[in-house]
Design an enzyme around this catalytic site. Structure first.
Site, PDB file in Angstrom:
ATOM      1  N   CYS A  79     -29.887 -39.310 -30.407  1.00 37.86           N
ATOM      2  CA  CYS A  79     -30.747 -38.172 -30.076  1.00 37.86           C
ATOM      3  C   CYS A  79     -31.018 -37.315 -31.319  1.00 37.86           C
ATOM      4  CB  CYS A  79     -30.146 -37.385 -28.907  1.00 37.86           C
ATOM      5  SG  CYS A  79     -31.399 -36.442 -28.021  1.00 37.86           S
ATOM      6  N   HIS A 172     -28.116 -40.850 -24.982  1.00 38.04           N
ATOM      7  CA  HIS A 172     -26.721 -40.470 -25.260  1.00 38.04           C
ATOM      8  C   HIS A 172     -25.749 -41.504 -24.702  1.00 38.04           C
ATOM      9  CE1 HIS A 172     -27.408 -36.294 -26.650  1.00 38.04           C
ATOM     10  NE2 HIS A 172     -28.485 -36.396 -25.909  1.00 38.04           N
ATOM     11  N   GLU A 174     -22.827 -41.902 -25.318  1.00 30.72           N
ATOM     12  CA  GLU A 174     -21.462 -41.362 -25.310  1.00 30.72           C
ATOM     13  C   GLU A 174     -21.126 -40.611 -24.019  1.00 30.72           C
ATOM     14  OE1 GLU A 174     -24.004 -40.257 -26.863  1.00 30.72           O
ATOM     15  OE2 GLU A 174     -24.044 -38.069 -26.918  1.00 30.72           O
TER      16      GLU A 174
HETATM   17  N1  GLN Z   1     -34.265 -31.777 -28.875  1.00 28.48           N
HETATM   18  C1  GLN Z   1     -33.157 -31.850 -29.785  1.00 28.48           C
HETATM   19  C2  GLN Z   1     -33.608 -31.770 -31.233  1.00 28.48           C
HETATM   20  O1  GLN Z   1     -34.772 -31.771 -31.507  1.00 28.48           O
HETATM   21  C3  GLN Z   1     -32.376 -33.116 -29.578  1.00 28.48           C
HETATM   22  C4  GLN Z   1     -31.750 -33.105 -28.215  1.00 28.48           C
HETATM   23  C5  GLN Z   1     -30.437 -33.840 -28.123  1.00 28.48           C
HETATM   24  O2  GLN Z   1     -29.829 -34.217 -29.117  1.00 28.48           O
HETATM   25  N2  GLN Z   1     -29.976 -33.992 -26.918  1.00 28.48           N
HETATM   26  O3  GLN Z   1     -32.822 -31.696 -32.121  1.00 28.48           O
END
Ligand code: GLN
Length: 191
Positions: A79, A172, A174
């Site tokens: 992410c 994610h 994890e």
């Molecule tokens: N929207 C977040 C970002 O731009 C990422 C979201 C996440 O890691 N769950 O950093």
């Protein structure tokens, strides 16, 4: 036993440490360059990529991270971690820095308000059964260079990619205790 660090200045560090520890590796948080030096591999967790980059800069970890990652250290970004690995980002703040290394354009908060956060069972190259993927204000991969292999897609966009020693997922892996994606990463570390 490989030593795997988890970038720990911000983000969902604990879940990654638990998943990695359950897979039998030496997993520890990384907040300073000396801890980075111990790593055979690194996880960049989810969180807020702008904050993570700023903190890395403040704590003098950004350049050491670039050196190690560009030097070939296996790294897994989830992410916000995927955003940090991207060479190019869309939807970032004007001054947003990344570590880079992944020859891809990654769009932040790509799924929009309607599907802000969602879950899906995805086929992922390298895994024999679908993985349950949790997306939280997730990015997607918008464009990839020739070295980048797409491992999974959601809503018609790449959400898991690999380029040599780099692995990145929009979701994610994890959070649901399924260690299979982390195990794929450990295979990269083992070389
Ligand atoms: N929207 C977040 C970002 O731009 C990422 C979201 C996440 O890691 N769950 O950093």
């Amino acid at each position: 036993m490989p030593s795997i660090g988890v970038f720990a200045l911000q983000g969902d560090v604990r879940e990654h440490l638990q998943t990695l520890t359950a897979l039998g590796v030496d997993a520890f948080p990384v907040r300073r360059p000396s801890e980075l030096e111990r790593c055979d591999g690194l996880v960049l967790p989810g969180g807020e990529s702008t904050t993570m980059a700023k903190l890395a800069r403040t704590f003098e970890l950004l350049d050491p991270l670039r050196e190690r990652i560009h030097g070939g250290m296996p790294t897994f970004g989830t992410c916000a971690g995927m955003i940090l690995l991207a060479d190019r980002i869309e939807g970032g703040t004007s001054d947003q820095e990344t570590i880079g290394g992944l020859d891809a354009t990654v769009r932040r908060n790509a799924f929009g308000r309607q599907v802000d956060s969602f879950e899906a069972d995805l086929e992922l190259t390298g895994l024999d059964a679908p993985v349950h993927a949790v997306f939280i204000r997730a990015p997607w991969v918008e464009q990839t260079g020739p070295e980048v292999e797409v491992l999974a897609e959601a809503h018609g966009h790449p959400v898991a990619v690999r380029q040599g020693h780099l692995l990145a997922t929009s979701f994610h892996p994890e959070v649901d205790g399924d260690g299979r994606v982390h195990r794929l990463f450990l295979e990269l570390v083992a070389g």
